[in-house]
Design a protein around this motif. Structure first.
Motif, mmCIF file in Angstrom:
data_model
loop_
_atom_site.group_PDB
_atom_site.id
_atom_site.type_symbol
_atom_site.label_atom_id
_atom_site.label_comp_id
_atom_site.label_asym_id
_atom_site.label_seq_id
_atom_site.Cartn_x
_atom_site.Cartn_y
_atom_site.Cartn_z
ATOM 1 N N PHE A 134 0.857 -1.180 0.000
ATOM 2 C CA PHE A 134 0.000 0.000 0.000
ATOM 3 C C PHE A 134 0.899 1.238 0.000
ATOM 4 O O PHE A 134 1.477 1.586 1.037
ATOM 5 C CB PHE A 134 -0.925 0.000 1.223
ATOM 6 C CG PHE A 134 -1.777 -1.233 1.315
ATOM 7 C CD1 PHE A 134 -2.803 -1.450 0.431
ATOM 8 C CD2 PHE A 134 -1.521 -2.200 2.285
ATOM 9 C CE1 PHE A 134 -3.588 -2.599 0.503
ATOM 10 C CE2 PHE A 134 -2.288 -3.350 2.368
ATOM 11 C CZ PHE A 134 -3.331 -3.547 1.470
ATOM 12 N N PRO A 135 1.049 1.893 -1.158
ATOM 13 C CA PRO A 135 1.909 3.082 -1.227
ATOM 14 C C PRO A 135 1.471 4.142 -0.223
ATOM 15 O O PRO A 135 0.291 4.262 0.117
ATOM 16 C CB PRO A 135 1.715 3.568 -2.670
ATOM 17 C CG PRO A 135 1.272 2.356 -3.428
ATOM 18 C CD PRO A 135 0.441 1.562 -2.468
ATOM 19 N N VAL A 144 4.753 10.071 -3.367
ATOM 20 C CA VAL A 144 4.173 8.811 -2.907
ATOM 21 C C VAL A 144 5.292 7.782 -2.815
ATOM 22 O O VAL A 144 6.005 7.533 -3.800
ATOM 23 C CB VAL A 144 3.076 8.314 -3.863
ATOM 24 C CG1 VAL A 144 2.546 6.967 -3.413
ATOM 25 C CG2 VAL A 144 1.934 9.325 -3.932
ATOM 26 N N ALA A 145 5.470 7.209 -1.624
ATOM 27 C CA ALA A 145 6.509 6.200 -1.408
ATOM 28 C C ALA A 145 5.992 4.831 -1.816
ATOM 29 O O ALA A 145 4.902 4.423 -1.410
ATOM 30 C CB ALA A 145 6.935 6.189 0.049
ATOM 31 N N GLU A 222 -2.578 -3.192 -8.758
ATOM 32 C CA GLU A 222 -2.246 -1.902 -9.330
ATOM 33 C C GLU A 222 -2.648 -0.708 -8.465
ATOM 34 O O GLU A 222 -3.077 0.315 -8.974
ATOM 35 C CB GLU A 222 -2.885 -1.771 -10.709
ATOM 36 C CG GLU A 222 -2.388 -2.823 -11.685
ATOM 37 C CD GLU A 222 -3.098 -2.713 -13.031
ATOM 38 O OE1 GLU A 222 -2.546 -2.040 -13.923
ATOM 39 O OE2 GLU A 222 -4.185 -3.281 -13.170
ATOM 40 N N LEU A 223 -2.530 -0.838 -7.163
ATOM 41 C CA LEU A 223 -2.743 0.328 -6.321
ATOM 42 C C LEU A 223 -1.673 1.367 -6.653
ATOM 43 O O LEU A 223 -0.498 1.043 -6.777
ATOM 44 C CB LEU A 223 -2.662 -0.052 -4.843
ATOM 45 C CG LEU A 223 -3.788 -0.897 -4.274
ATOM 46 C CD1 LEU A 223 -3.573 -1.096 -2.786
ATOM 47 C CD2 LEU A 223 -5.139 -0.270 -4.521
ATOM 48 N N GLY A 224 -2.096 2.602 -6.767
ATOM 49 C CA GLY A 224 -1.134 3.649 -7.083
ATOM 50 C C GLY A 224 -0.685 3.618 -8.522
ATOM 51 O O GLY A 224 0.476 3.918 -8.816
ATOM 52 N N ASN A 235 -6.101 4.328 -7.700
ATOM 53 C CA ASN A 235 -6.212 2.981 -7.131
ATOM 54 C C ASN A 235 -7.145 2.124 -7.978
ATOM 55 O O ASN A 235 -8.329 1.986 -7.694
ATOM 56 C CB ASN A 235 -6.706 3.051 -5.688
ATOM 57 C CG ASN A 235 -5.641 3.567 -4.746
ATOM 58 O OD1 ASN A 235 -4.450 3.417 -5.004
ATOM 59 N ND2 ASN A 235 -6.054 4.182 -3.659
ATOM 60 N N HIS A 236 -6.580 1.566 -9.031
ATOM 61 C CA HIS A 236 -7.346 0.720 -9.939
ATOM 62 C C HIS A 236 -7.410 -0.707 -9.400
ATOM 63 O O HIS A 236 -6.422 -1.247 -8.913
ATOM 64 C CB HIS A 236 -6.694 0.705 -11.317
ATOM 65 C CG HIS A 236 -7.256 -0.319 -12.240
ATOM 66 N ND1 HIS A 236 -8.514 -0.200 -12.799
ATOM 67 C CD2 HIS A 236 -6.745 -1.495 -12.703
ATOM 68 C CE1 HIS A 236 -8.750 -1.259 -13.563
ATOM 69 N NE2 HIS A 236 -7.695 -2.048 -13.517
#
Length: 307
Positions: A134-135, A144-145, A222-224, A235-236
C-alpha cells in the motif's frame, strides 16, 4: 484516568476472515506464538470453505471465534470485532485481515511507542519485502513512497507521524475507540479503514507508521497506478465489487472530510483514468453508479457484485 503502562496494557488481536482458511491457519500459528498478546478474536464473515468448523475445533483458549450470519465485508467484520475487543477488556486492539502476516517482532516493535493512539507497521510485499503493498503519500509532500527505504528516509525518530495504513496490523487504543466509535459497517469494503483514519485525525488522535514494524502481504496489483503523465496515481482494481465500493465510499469520505472541491476532483480523476489511462466506458458507468449511491446514502448496491 491514568493509562495502563506498556507492560500492563491488555493487547487483543482482532482478525477478520472470509474464505481463506489456509491463510488463516498460518496467521493464527504466528499470533499464538507472539508474547504480549492476551487474546485473538476471529470474526468469520460467514465463510463457506470450512472456516467456521475449523475454528470451532481450534484448541487454544486464547483464540475465540464468532461466525457472522452473513458476509458483512471487512467493514462489518472490524465493526463487530473492535466492539468485541472492547467488551473483552482490551486496552489496545491489534487489527488485521487474514491475508497479512506480521513479523514475529512486529507487535513488540509497535509497543515501544507509548504516546500514540492509532499506529501501525508498513505493509510489504511477501515476495519483495522492500516494496510497499500500500503506497504511502508522505506527509507535507506530493510524493508517494512505493518502497520501504523511501519511508525510512522520511521518518523522524523512527516513525512517520500523521500517517497509518489501517487495518493491516494497526494498534488502536480503547480510549480512541470510545471517543470516535466503531468503523462504518455499511461501507462493506474499501474506504472504511480510510474513513476511520480520517475520523481519528479529526479527533486530533496521535497517528503514526513505524517503518521498523512489518506485516507481509500478498501483492494487490495496481494500487497507485500512475496517471496524468505521472503527476498523480489512481487505485485501480480489476474487481467490480472493489471498484464500486471504492467509488462510492471514497466520494463519501472526500465530501465529508475534505469538502466538495476534493470530491469533485476525485470524480474528474476517475473520468480521466478510465478515459485516457485505462479506457473503459463500463468502468465509467460503474463509477457513476457507485458515486450516485454514495451521494444518496445508499450502501446496499454492492450486493449485486457479491459472488
Amino acid at each position: 484516568m491514568t493509562e495502563p503502562s506498556s507492560e500492563t496494557r491488555r493487547v487483543v488481536a482482532v482478525v477478520v476472515t472470509f474464505n481463506r482458511l489456509t491463510l488463516l491457519e498460518g496467521l493464527l500459528e504466528r499470533l499464538t506464538g507472539i508474547d504480549g498478546l492476551a487474546e485473538v478474536l476471529v470474526v468469520d464473515n460467514a465463510s463457506t470453505d470450512g472456516t467456521g468448523a475449523w475454528l470451532a475445533s481450534y484448541d487454544d483458549p486464547r483464540v475465540q471465534a464468532r461466525t457472522l450470519p452473513e458476509n458483512r465485508g471487512g467493514a462489518g467484520g472490524f465493526h463487530h470485532g473492535l466492539a468485541w475487543a472492547v467488551e473483552r477488556g482490551a486496552d489496545l486492539a491489534w487489527l488485521m485481515d487474514d491475508d497479512g502476516l506480521p513479523d514475529e517482532d512486529c507487535l513488540a516493535t509497535l509497543l515501544r511507542e507509548t504516546d500514540l493512539d492509532f499506529w501501525g507497521p508498513v505493509v510489504v510485499d511477501q515476495d519483495d519485502p522492500e516494496r510497499l503493498v500500500f503506497p504511502i503519500r508522505l506527509p507535507g509532500s506530493t510524493s508517494v513512497a512505493h518502497r520501504v527505504p523511501d519511508v525510512e528516509r522520511a521518518a523522524r525518530g523512527g516513525r512517520l507521524d500523521g500517517i497509518v495504513i489501517p487495518f493491516n496490523g494497526v494498534l488502536v487504543t480503547r480510549e480512541l475507540v470510545e471517543r470516535i466509535g466503531l468503523p462504518r459497517e455499511e461501507f462493506f469494503i474499501w474506504g472504511d479503514d480510510h474513513e476511520y483514519r480520517l475520523r481519528a485525525e479529526a479527533a486530533h488522535a496521535r497517528i503514526a507508521t513505524v517503518p521498523a514494524a512489518r506485516v507481509r502481504h500478498p501483492s494487490v496489483g495496481e494500487l497507485g497506478t500512475p496517471m496524468a503523465f505521472g503527476r498523480t496515481t489512481y487505485n485501480h482494481s480489476p474487481s467490480d465489487l472493489k471498484h464500486y465500493c471504492m467509488a462510492r465510499n471514497n466520494l463519501v469520505n472526500l465530501r465529508t472530510y475534505r469538502g466538495w472541491p476534493h470530491a469533485l476532483a476525485f470524480v474528474a480523476k476517475t473520468l480521466w483514468f478510465y478515459t485516457f489511462t485505462r479506457p473503459s466506458p463500463a468502468r465509467i458507468a460503474l463509477s457513476a453508479q457507485g458515486m450516485y449511491a454514495g451521494l444518496r446514502g445508499d450502501f446496499t448496491g454492492h450486493g449485486k457484485y457479491l459472488r
